[in-house]
Structure formats: structure tokens, C-alpha cells
Design a protein around this motif. Structure first.
Motif, PDB file in Angstrom:
ATOM      1  N   ALA A  43      35.606  75.549  85.852  1.00  0.00           N
ATOM      2  CA  ALA A  43      34.959  74.475  86.611  1.00  0.00           C
ATOM      3  C   ALA A  43      34.597  73.302  85.691  1.00  0.00           C
ATOM      4  O   ALA A  43      34.324  73.501  84.502  1.00  0.00           O
ATOM      5  CB  ALA A  43      33.708  75.002  87.310  1.00  0.00           C
ATOM      6  N   PRO A  44      34.585  72.086  86.266  1.00  0.00           N
ATOM      7  CA  PRO A  44      34.974  71.736  87.637  1.00  0.00           C
ATOM      8  C   PRO A  44      36.494  71.774  87.781  1.00  0.00           C
ATOM      9  O   PRO A  44      37.208  71.238  86.951  1.00  0.00           O
ATOM     10  CB  PRO A  44      34.436  70.314  87.795  1.00  0.00           C
ATOM     11  N   TYR A  45      36.954  72.445  88.823  1.00  0.00           N
ATOM     12  CA  TYR A  45      38.380  72.730  88.993  1.00  0.00           C
ATOM     13  C   TYR A  45      39.206  71.449  89.013  1.00  0.00           C
ATOM     14  O   TYR A  45      39.117  70.657  89.960  1.00  0.00           O
ATOM     15  CB  TYR A  45      38.602  73.503  90.279  1.00  0.00           C
ATOM     16  N   PRO A  46      40.053  71.224  88.000  1.00  0.00           N
ATOM     17  CA  PRO A  46      40.806  69.958  87.937  1.00  0.00           C
ATOM     18  C   PRO A  46      41.903  69.844  88.976  1.00  0.00           C
ATOM     19  O   PRO A  46      42.327  68.732  89.304  1.00  0.00           O
ATOM     20  CB  PRO A  46      41.378  69.970  86.519  1.00  0.00           C
ATOM     21  N   VAL A 106      37.869  68.911  81.295  1.00  0.00           N
ATOM     22  CA  VAL A 106      38.066  70.326  81.594  1.00  0.00           C
ATOM     23  C   VAL A 106      39.533  70.718  81.409  1.00  0.00           C
ATOM     24  O   VAL A 106      39.831  71.880  81.111  1.00  0.00           O
ATOM     25  CB  VAL A 106      37.570  70.660  83.018  1.00  0.00           C
ATOM     26  N   LEU A 107      40.453  69.761  81.540  1.00  0.00           N
ATOM     27  CA  LEU A 107      41.856  70.059  81.232  1.00  0.00           C
ATOM     28  C   LEU A 107      42.017  70.402  79.756  1.00  0.00           C
ATOM     29  O   LEU A 107      42.746  71.339  79.408  1.00  0.00           O
ATOM     30  CB  LEU A 107      42.730  68.847  81.601  1.00  0.00           C
ATOM     31  N   LEU A 108      41.342  69.641  78.898  1.00  0.00           N
ATOM     32  CA  LEU A 108      41.372  69.958  77.466  1.00  0.00           C
ATOM     33  C   LEU A 108      40.722  71.315  77.208  1.00  0.00           C
ATOM     34  O   LEU A 108      41.224  72.117  76.410  1.00  0.00           O
ATOM     35  CB  LEU A 108      40.652  68.857  76.684  1.00  0.00           C
ATOM     36  N   TRP A 109      39.607  71.593  77.880  1.00  0.00           N
ATOM     37  CA  TRP A 109      38.906  72.871  77.723  1.00  0.00           C
ATOM     38  C   TRP A 109      39.812  74.041  78.110  1.00  0.00           C
ATOM     39  O   TRP A 109      39.900  75.044  77.376  1.00  0.00           O
ATOM     40  CB  TRP A 109      37.644  72.865  78.572  1.00  0.00           C
ATOM     41  N   ILE A 110      40.509  73.933  79.241  1.00  0.00           N
ATOM     42  CA  ILE A 110      41.391  75.011  79.699  1.00  0.00           C
ATOM     43  C   ILE A 110      42.543  75.209  78.722  1.00  0.00           C
ATOM     44  O   ILE A 110      42.955  76.343  78.430  1.00  0.00           O
ATOM     45  CB  ILE A 110      41.898  74.717  81.126  1.00  0.00           C
ATOM     46  N   ALA A 111      43.083  74.094  78.191  1.00  0.00           N
ATOM     47  CA  ALA A 111      44.169  74.198  77.214  1.00  0.00           C
ATOM     48  C   ALA A 111      43.692  74.903  75.940  1.00  0.00           C
ATOM     49  O   ALA A 111      44.472  75.578  75.263  1.00  0.00           O
ATOM     50  CB  ALA A 111      44.691  72.806  76.869  1.00  0.00           C
ATOM     51  N   CYS A 112      42.422  74.755  75.613  1.00  0.00           N
ATOM     52  CA  CYS A 112      41.865  75.369  74.401  1.00  0.00           C
ATOM     53  C   CYS A 112      41.468  76.832  74.612  1.00  0.00           C
ATOM     54  O   CYS A 112      41.305  77.568  73.622  1.00  0.00           O
ATOM     55  CB  CYS A 112      40.641  74.590  73.933  1.00  0.00           C
ATOM     56  N   LEU A 113      41.293  77.263  75.865  1.00  0.00           N
ATOM     57  CA  LEU A 113      40.741  78.594  76.136  1.00  0.00           C
ATOM     58  C   LEU A 113      41.482  79.735  75.441  1.00  0.00           C
ATOM     59  O   LEU A 113      40.833  80.598  74.823  1.00  0.00           O
ATOM     60  CB  LEU A 113      40.704  78.845  77.650  1.00  0.00           C
ATOM     61  N   PRO A 114      42.822  79.807  75.511  1.00  0.00           N
ATOM     62  CA  PRO A 114      43.479  80.909  74.804  1.00  0.00           C
ATOM     63  C   PRO A 114      43.172  80.907  73.313  1.00  0.00           C
ATOM     64  O   PRO A 114      42.936  81.965  72.717  1.00  0.00           O
ATOM     65  CB  PRO A 114      44.972  80.650  75.080  1.00  0.00           C
ATOM     66  N   GLY A 115      43.175  79.716  72.711  1.00  0.00           N
ATOM     67  CA  GLY A 115      42.853  79.622  71.290  1.00  0.00           C
ATOM     68  C   GLY A 115      41.416  80.019  71.008  1.00  0.00           C
ATOM     69  O   GLY A 115      41.124  80.658  69.992  1.00  0.00           O
ATOM     70  N   TRP A 130      28.186  78.859  83.623  1.00  0.00           N
ATOM     71  CA  TRP A 130      27.970  78.026  82.436  1.00  0.00           C
ATOM     72  C   TRP A 130      29.142  77.065  82.354  1.00  0.00           C
ATOM     73  O   TRP A 130      30.166  77.371  81.773  1.00  0.00           O
ATOM     74  CB  TRP A 130      27.865  78.897  81.185  1.00  0.00           C
ATOM     75  N   SER A 131      28.996  75.918  82.974  1.00  0.00           N
ATOM     76  CA  SER A 131      30.121  75.002  83.066  1.00  0.00           C
ATOM     77  C   SER A 131      29.638  73.562  83.097  1.00  0.00           C
ATOM     78  O   SER A 131      28.436  73.275  83.059  1.00  0.00           O
ATOM     79  CB  SER A 131      30.943  75.299  84.328  1.00  0.00           C
ATOM     80  N   THR A 132      30.597  72.646  83.161  1.00  0.00           N
ATOM     81  CA  THR A 132      30.389  71.210  83.325  1.00  0.00           C
ATOM     82  C   THR A 132      29.378  70.680  82.300  1.00  0.00           C
ATOM     83  O   THR A 132      29.561  70.875  81.122  1.00  0.00           O
ATOM     84  CB  THR A 132      29.959  70.895  84.776  1.00  0.00           C
ATOM     85  N   ARG A 133      28.331  70.023  82.744  1.00  0.00           N
ATOM     86  CA  ARG A 133      27.374  69.398  81.824  1.00  0.00           C
ATOM     87  C   ARG A 133      26.774  70.388  80.844  1.00  0.00           C
ATOM     88  O   ARG A 133      26.615  70.103  79.660  1.00  0.00           O
ATOM     89  CB  ARG A 133      26.238  68.746  82.626  1.00  0.00           C
ATOM     90  N   GLN A 134      26.415  71.572  81.345  1.00  0.00           N
ATOM     91  CA  GLN A 134      25.705  72.543  80.512  1.00  0.00           C
ATOM     92  C   GLN A 134      26.587  73.116  79.399  1.00  0.00           C
ATOM     93  O   GLN A 134      26.078  73.597  78.392  1.00  0.00           O
ATOM     94  CB  GLN A 134      25.160  73.683  81.377  1.00  0.00           C
ATOM     95  N   ARG A 135      27.893  73.088  79.595  1.00  0.00           N
ATOM     96  CA  ARG A 135      28.808  73.648  78.591  1.00  0.00           C
ATOM     97  C   ARG A 135      29.131  72.635  77.491  1.00  0.00           C
ATOM     98  O   ARG A 135      29.464  73.008  76.363  1.00  0.00           O
ATOM     99  CB  ARG A 135      30.091  74.100  79.284  1.00  0.00           C
TER     100      ARG A 135
END
Length: 464
Positions: free
Chosen positions: A349-352, A373-382, A419-424
Motif C-alpha cells: 500500500a498504497p496500491y499503485p 511505492v513502485l520503488l518500494w515494491i521493486a526493492c522488496l525482494p532485495g 505499516w505503510s504510506t506515511r508511517q513507513r
């Protein structure tokens, strides 16, 4: 330019320069001597990048959907500036909830200069530091909004340098650490938070500096990291208490691995920093009144009691937080579904993809977080792979950071359901360090496997 106008411009310029210098000195105090050139370079690049992000974001129509929190900070900052100028402040108009809650006791609803009250008791929250900083800008310049906004950029200039430094502490090479810093440099989310008058950027500055400080103390017995940790940890308590609690719990967890004689200097430094930060927090909690043992105890207990009241508050009560109530309602209706939704929102979240399925409204500020969040999702596996790598190679550092992450995840999940968006965003510089380490290891392993497969294919005899 008349002398008075020159002074009115020079004073905020001087204060801004002091702030920016303080951020750079913080970075220099935490980095290794041989990495100072890299760190200062990333600080400068970070400042220019966030200034550009703020400028671009404020041109969007979504930026006009200003957070309610930001509006509250504006009111509180004006209350502070009026109070410091010797004026009486209407507690209802400026939403001084702590003062209003006790107004029926005979003092009325006007905060007068002669009243000897702690700022936290007036505002109804111990997290008054950011509003006071905004109030300070109001005192020195009529263009305070611009100066205050770009002071967020000064604070956020630490983020790329911190990602670099934390990656180095976690065993990353200069090249890998530079990738981490680049991710923090281009991340749009930090610019979104900084574009409004929100405490999030200040919280991020305190959090990543404190984490960087702990890692340096774990690895070296010299330097000024303890002083930085002491100051930034207490600042974090005054801005985002959940982050401070997570930091202290993680330090307590890693302290169990520092009992051997060779590690005791690090244990002593961490212990002194934690105790000192609690005392300084007690000073800030009771400010402008003198600190006492009672105020120190209240500084530690009252925020926890306030969170407990919020967690247990029902509809219509003063401590009610509608987000907390909604999450509790969803969980009581269907725990499995609520937990699955919580996990999905925490990760994505927030779902792009909403941009494609529903389009953009151009009026909702959440839409500004989609690129980040697109950058965050791309980084998740790493990130996930990097956590595993660090735990294997540097178990002590991995244990500390794992404790911070789990404590924050638990706190935000219990209260907000995610735990997402602003808080993350305030922890992204740390996550980017993991992402760089994880993706580098994935790339290296893949390259080795590909080379082995290619050599195997080439070595096979061909059919005549």
C-alpha cells in the motif's frame, strides 16, 4: 535593500545555514574518516534533490489535499509564536486539547503568558517539538512557511548519506553503499512528506541518525557516535515515541550479546546513551518548567498510557482515533481476512495499480505516494534477501535492526492495522541499505550460476 529588510532576510538565512550545517556535521560525526568525502557529497546531493522534489510536488493539484496533521501543526505553531510574544492564546481556536481538557477547572480557555504550564500539558501531547520549530520560524520571518518547508529538505539531506553509511556498517562495499544512497536520493516519498509541514521528516532524521549511531558504536569504540545517539534518540522520543520505544527495545535485545569483556565498552556506551536520552526527554517533557524525578517518570509512562487510552477508547471519547476504531472493527468481524489485508497493505500500500484500474482523481494526496511505492515494491525482494544476508554475516547488527523493524511493525499493526504510506517513509533510508545489499548478492549469485551453466554448455562435446 533597506537595513531592516536585509536583517529580516539574513536572520532566517543564518538559521537555515545553521540547520543545514548541523545535518552535515551529524553525518560527519557518524561516518568513517575515510568516507567523509562520500558522505558530504551525498548530503549535498540529497539537499538539492529534496528541494527539487518539494518544488515539483507543490505544483501538483493533489498537494492541495493537505493532511489534517499538517493543519494541526500550523495551529499549534501559531499558538507557540503568540505565546512567546506575550499574547494570550485562545485554546479552543488553536486546538490546545490538553489545555481545553483542564479548562473547566476554573482557568477558562485562554492560555496566558503568566501561566506556568508544560508545553506538553497545553497541547495535550508530549510530541510538541515540531510545532515549536514551526513557531520559531514564525517569529523570525514573515515568509516562515517557505523557510519551514525547505528546512524539511535540509533535514532530509541526511537520508542518502545515512543509507550509504548504514550500508557500509552492514558490510556493503563503497559501490553497494552508493547504490543504497542513490535509492534514497531518487525516492519520491521523502519529498512528498517534506512538501507539507509534517513532523515525519524530522522523525526520519532522528531515527536514521540514531540507528546509524548504534551501528557505529557496535563496531567501533571511538568517535562521536555516542553523542549523536544521545541527542537524536531523545529527539525521536519528542517526535515519534513509537520509534524511540522500538530503538530502546532493540538496543536492549542486542545488549544481551555484549556481555563478554571485549564487547563491554559498546554496552556501556549504549547504556549511557539510553539513560541520557531518557533524562533529556524528561527535560523536554516538562519544558519550560524545571525537570524533576516525577517529570522523568511521567515522560516515560504518560505516552504509554496515552497510547493505551487510544487503543481502548470507544466512539465519542476524547482519545478516540477513528483509524484505530476502524481497524479493530475489521479485525473483530474477520480476523483472518483482517490479517491478510494488513499484510498486503504493509507490503504494497498504497496500491499503485489503482492508477490503472480506477485512474487518478487528481484531488487525493495519497496519489502522490504511488511513484514511491513502485520503488518500494521493486526493492522488496532485495530488502528481504538483504535481511537474511546481514543476519548471516553480521548477526549482532542484524539482530538490532530486526528488533527495530519488528517493534515498529507490531506497534503500527496493533494501532493502525498496517505499516505503510506515511508511517513507513521515515525508515526507508534503512530499508534501502538492505535493498542494495540484497540485490547485489542476488545479482552476484545469478552471475556465477549463469557463468557456470555457460561453461558447462561449452564444455559438452558436440555430436558429429
Amino acid at each position: 535593500m533597506p537595513t531592516s529588510e536585509t536583517f529580516l532576510f539574513l536572520l532566517p538565512s543564518l538559521l537555515f545555514a545553521v540547520l543545514l550545517l548541523g545535518v552535515n556535521l551529524t553525518a560527519l560525526a557518524l561516518c568513517a574518516h575515510e568516507e567523509r568525502t562520500h558522505v558530504i557529497g551525498w548530503c549535498i546531493a540529497g539537499f538539492l534533490a529534496v528541494c527539487t522534489k518539494i518544488w515539483l510536488i507543490q505544483l501538483t493539484p493533489q498537494w492541495m489535499d493537505i493532511s489534517l496533521d499538517s493543519k494541526l501543526y500550523l495551529l499549534h505553531s501559531q499558538a507557540f509564536s503568540l505565546h512567546w510574544q506575550g499574547a494570550s492564546v485562545d485554546a479552543i481556536r488553536y486546538r490546545l486539547e490538553g489545555f481545553v481538557a483542564h479548562g473547566a477547572s476554573g482557568r477558562g480557555f485562554v492560555w496566558t503568558p503568566d501561566m506556568k504550564l508544560a508545553y506538553g500539558s497545553v497541547l495535550g501531547t508530549h510530541e510538541w517539538l515540531y510545532a515549536a520549530l514551526l513557531g520559531s520560524w514564525r517569529l523570525v520571518t514573515e515568509e516562515w512557511f517557505i523557510w519551514a518547508t525547505y528546512s524539511n529538505a535540509a533535514l532530509a539531506s541526511l537520508f542518502p548519506a545515512a543509507s550509504f553509511g548504514i550500508a557500509r556498517c552492514l558490510g556493503g562495499s563503497i559501490r553497494v553503499a552508493s547504490v543504497a544512497a542513490t535509492l534514497a536520493l531518487v525516492d519520491p516519498s521523502t519529498g512528498v512528506n517534506a512538501s507539507w509541514l509534517l513532523k515525519d521528516t524530522l522523525a526520519g532524521f532522528f531515527a536514521v541518525a540514531a540507528i546509524w549511531g548504534v551501528l557505529r558504536i557496535l563496531q567501533r569504540n571511538d568517535g562521536s557516535a555516542p553523542l549523536v545517539l544521545f541527542a537524536t534518540a531523545s529527539g525521536l522520543a519528542c517526535v515519534r515515541f513509537a520509534g524511540f520505544v522500538a530503538l530502546v527495545l532493540a538496543i536492549a535485545l542486542v545488549a544481551t550479546t555484549l556481555l563478554e569483556r571485549s564487547r563491554q565498552p559498546a554496552l556501556k556506551r549504549l547504556s549511557v546513551c539510553v539513560i541520557g536520552s531518557l533524562l533529556l526527554f524528561g527535560v523536554m517533557y516538562s519544558s519550560p518548567q524545571n525537570m524533576s524525578l516525577r517529570s522523568v517518570m511521567a515522560a516515560m509512562l504518560q505516552p504509554i498510557k496515552a497510547q493505551e487510552a487510544t487503543l481502548n477508547a470507544g466512539e465519542g471519547q476524547l482519545a478516540t482515533d477513528q483509524t484505530v476504531v476502524d481497524w479493530q472493527s475489521r479485525f473483530s468481524e474477520s480476523p483472518p481476512k483482517a490479517i491478510a489485508t494488513s499484510l498486503a497493505r504493509t507490503l504494497f500500500a498504497p496500491y499503485p495499480w489503482v492508477m490503472l484500474t480506477q485512474g487518478l482523481s487528481w484531488t487525493n494526496s495519497i496519489e502522490l505516494y504511488y511513484p514511491g511505492v513502485l520503488l518500494w515494491i521493486a526493492c522488496l525482494p532485495g530488502i528481504l534477501w538483504g535481511i537474511r544476508i546481514v543476519l548471516q554475516r553480521l548477526p549482532r547488527e542484524g539482530l538490532f535492526l530486526g528488533g527495530v523493524f519488528l517493534a515498529l511493525l507490531g506497534a503500527y499493526t496493533v494501532f493502525l492495522g498496517e505499516w505503510s504510506t506515511r508511517q513507513r517513509v521515515f525508515m526507508l533510508p534503512v530499508f534501502f541499505s538492505y535493498a542494495a545489499i540484497g540485490w547485489h548478492d542476488i545479482y552476484t549469485r545469478s552471475k556465477v550460476k549463469f557463468s557456470a551453466l555457460r561453461d558447462e554448455c561449452l564444455s559438452r562435446p558436440t555430436d558429429p
